[in-house]
Every structure is written in structure tokens, then in C-alpha cells.
Motif scaffolding. Structure first.
Motif, PDB file in Angstrom:
ATOM      1  N   ARG A 254       6.698   1.170 -10.965  1.00  0.00           N
ATOM      2  CA  ARG A 254       6.599   2.045  -9.910  1.00  0.00           C
ATOM      3  C   ARG A 254       7.568   1.554  -8.859  1.00  0.00           C
ATOM      4  O   ARG A 254       7.635   0.426  -8.493  1.00  0.00           O
ATOM      5  CB  ARG A 254       5.109   2.014  -9.438  1.00  0.00           C
ATOM      6  N   THR A 255       7.775   2.685  -8.074  1.00  0.00           N
ATOM      7  CA  THR A 255       8.586   2.039  -6.650  1.00  0.00           C
ATOM      8  C   THR A 255       7.602   1.432  -5.809  1.00  0.00           C
ATOM      9  O   THR A 255       6.417   1.451  -5.775  1.00  0.00           O
ATOM     10  CB  THR A 255       9.093   3.490  -6.107  1.00  0.00           C
ATOM     11  N   PRO A 256       8.190   0.751  -4.873  1.00  0.00           N
ATOM     12  CA  PRO A 256       7.496  -0.371  -3.899  1.00  0.00           C
ATOM     13  C   PRO A 256       6.466   0.784  -3.238  1.00  0.00           C
ATOM     14  O   PRO A 256       5.270   0.406  -3.065  1.00  0.00           O
ATOM     15  CB  PRO A 256       8.198  -0.744  -3.118  1.00  0.00           C
ATOM     16  N   GLU A 257       6.911   1.910  -2.859  1.00  0.00           N
ATOM     17  CA  GLU A 257       5.867   2.913  -1.901  1.00  0.00           C
ATOM     18  C   GLU A 257       4.828   3.545  -3.064  1.00  0.00           C
ATOM     19  O   GLU A 257       3.407   3.406  -2.454  1.00  0.00           O
ATOM     20  CB  GLU A 257       6.822   4.090  -1.678  1.00  0.00           C
ATOM     21  N   ASP A 258       4.982   3.589  -4.225  1.00  0.00           N
ATOM     22  CA  ASP A 258       4.070   4.246  -5.075  1.00  0.00           C
ATOM     23  C   ASP A 258       2.924   2.976  -5.705  1.00  0.00           C
ATOM     24  O   ASP A 258       1.743   3.253  -5.411  1.00  0.00           O
ATOM     25  CB  ASP A 258       4.477   4.679  -6.468  1.00  0.00           C
ATOM     26  N   PHE A 259       3.674   1.756  -5.653  1.00  0.00           N
ATOM     27  CA  PHE A 259       2.824   0.596  -6.087  1.00  0.00           C
ATOM     28  C   PHE A 259       1.848   0.135  -4.878  1.00  0.00           C
ATOM     29  O   PHE A 259       0.661   0.105  -5.197  1.00  0.00           O
ATOM     30  CB  PHE A 259       3.702  -0.602  -6.265  1.00  0.00           C
ATOM     31  N   ALA A 260       2.353   0.431  -3.494  1.00  0.00           N
ATOM     32  CA  ALA A 260       1.275   0.317  -2.433  1.00  0.00           C
ATOM     33  C   ALA A 260       0.137   1.073  -2.297  1.00  0.00           C
ATOM     34  O   ALA A 260      -0.729   0.958  -1.822  1.00  0.00           O
ATOM     35  CB  ALA A 260       2.261   0.392  -1.290  1.00  0.00           C
ATOM     36  N   GLY A 261       0.582   2.669  -2.930  1.00  0.00           N
ATOM     37  CA  GLY A 261      -0.571   3.359  -2.846  1.00  0.00           C
ATOM     38  C   GLY A 261      -1.411   3.427  -3.908  1.00  0.00           C
ATOM     39  O   GLY A 261      -2.635   4.087  -3.943  1.00  0.00           O
ATOM     40  N   ILE A 262      -1.335   2.663  -4.751  1.00  0.00           N
ATOM     41  CA  ILE A 262      -2.169   2.618  -6.095  1.00  0.00           C
ATOM     42  C   ILE A 262      -2.778   0.977  -6.255  1.00  0.00           C
ATOM     43  O   ILE A 262      -2.110   0.334  -6.318  1.00  0.00           O
ATOM     44  CB  ILE A 262      -1.316   2.957  -7.601  1.00  0.00           C
ATOM     45  N   GLY A 263      -3.976   1.319  -6.182  1.00  0.00           N
ATOM     46  CA  GLY A 263      -4.917  -0.183  -6.565  1.00  0.00           C
ATOM     47  C   GLY A 263      -5.756  -0.063  -7.672  1.00  0.00           C
ATOM     48  O   GLY A 263      -6.747   0.492  -7.613  1.00  0.00           O
ATOM     49  N   TYR A 264      -5.086  -0.908  -8.560  1.00  0.00           N
ATOM     50  CA  TYR A 264      -5.834  -0.983  -9.891  1.00  0.00           C
ATOM     51  C   TYR A 264      -6.892  -2.219  -9.840  1.00  0.00           C
ATOM     52  O   TYR A 264      -6.652  -3.241  -9.256  1.00  0.00           O
ATOM     53  CB  TYR A 264      -4.841  -1.062 -11.146  1.00  0.00           C
ATOM     54  N   SER A 265      -8.256  -2.205 -10.346  1.00  0.00           N
ATOM     55  CA  SER A 265      -9.086  -3.301 -10.452  1.00  0.00           C
ATOM     56  C   SER A 265      -9.806  -2.903 -11.786  1.00  0.00           C
ATOM     57  O   SER A 265      -9.819  -2.126 -12.336  1.00  0.00           O
ATOM     58  CB  SER A 265      -9.837  -3.168  -9.208  1.00  0.00           C
TER      59      SER A 265
END
Length: 167
Positions: free
Chosen positions: A96-107
Motif C-alpha cells: 500500500r502507498t504510505p498514504e493508504d497504509f496510514a489510513g488502514i489500521g489492522y488488528s
């Protein structure tokens, strides 16, 4: 034709541009070669646009160790290809791009689902510790270090890049 070393490449370029014996032009050789290698690794914008060179010979595989979801990038890194988490249940996180990665929080998972590259690090989510096999495009050895892959296998590519910089 291939180039046995940097001197052979330099001699050929100087002959093409009809500048052999021009000390001012010759003095700029190391700058032109460095700029050409940078152009090949990263690309360049207008007026002489070049996309970055990405070929199979540049693919490298390393084992990276993650702590709390982060691992250091290899020093020769240019661009990610894939990441494969090494565990009893191997997984292949999606980039994922850094922008997409920052908006997705998996747990809730012990295995990474996504990864990105940012701030000189590879980051996975959910944050996990462990090892992964990282396949990426790496910088080619410089022509100043001796004969590299381009000089041996694709001499016209390195020659053309230097000629663009000479222009």
C-alpha cells in the motif's frame, strides 16, 4: 560490444561526441557518469524525461527482521517488489502507498496483511515482529567500481544515459 571498464566506456563516449582531447569536457566525466547512473536508478523529468530502469538483473532478495512492525530498508533499495512473511503460516502482505497504509489500521491478526515503505523503513500492519523475505529492485554497481551488469549486457543503455548527460 561491451565495456571492460569505466575507461573503455569513457573513451567510447568521448569518441561519439567528438570531444577526445578536450580537457574541460574530460574533467566533467565523473559528474556525467554519476548523473547518468542516478538517471537510470531514479528516472528524470523534463526536458529529457527518463523513467527509472527496472530490469530483472536489478532484483535482489534479502531477509529482513521486523521489530514492532518495522524493519530497516537495505542500503541498495530502489523499489519494492514483494514481501513474504516467514512463519508456520507464510503470508504475502499486499503493498500500500504510505498514504493508504496510514489510513488502514489492522488488528487482531498475528500476521501482517499490508506493508509500505516510508522513512527508510519497511512497515507492516498489523505491527508484528519476525522475519520476511523482501524482494526489491536494487541499484546496480557503479561503473566506477569496475565492469557492471549494464556495461557487460546492455552497453548501449549506460552509453545512452551518459550521452544524455553530456548533451
Amino acid at each position: 560490444m561491451s565495456y571492460a571498464n569505466e575507461a573503455a566506456l569513457k573513451s567510447h563516449v568521448l569518441a561519439i561526441v567528438l570531444r577526445s582531447g578536450d580537457s574541460a569536457f574530460d574533467a566533467q566525466w565523473s559528474n556525467m557518469l554519476a548523473a547518468a547512473e542516478q538517471r537510470l536508478a531514479y528516472g528524470f523529468g523534463p526536458p529529457l524525461k527518463s523513467d527509472p530502469l527496472r530490469i530483472e538483473a536489478m532484483e535482489t532478495t534479502d531477509t529482513v527482521t521486523f521489530t514492532a512492525g518495522e524493519a530497516s530498508l537495505p542500503s541498495s533499495y530502489l523499489q519494492a517488489r514483494r514481501l513474504k512473511w516467514v512463519s508456520d503460516t507464510p503470508c504475502v502482505p499486499s503493498y500500500r502507498t504510505p498514504e493508504d497504509f496510514a489510513g488502514i489500521g489492522y488488528s487482531g491478526s498475528t500476521l501482517p496483511i499490508i506493508f509500505t515503505v516510508e522513512d527508510g523503513k519497511i512497515k507492516v500492519s498489523p505491527a508484528a515482529s519476525g522475519t520476511a523475505t523482501f524482494v526489491y529492485y536494487a541499484k546496480l554497481a557503479s561503473a566506477t567500481a569496475g565492469q557492471n551488469w549494464l556495461m557487460l549486457n546492455a552497453p548501449s543503455v549506460i552509453c545512452s544515459a551518459v550521452l544524455i548527460e553530456a548533451w
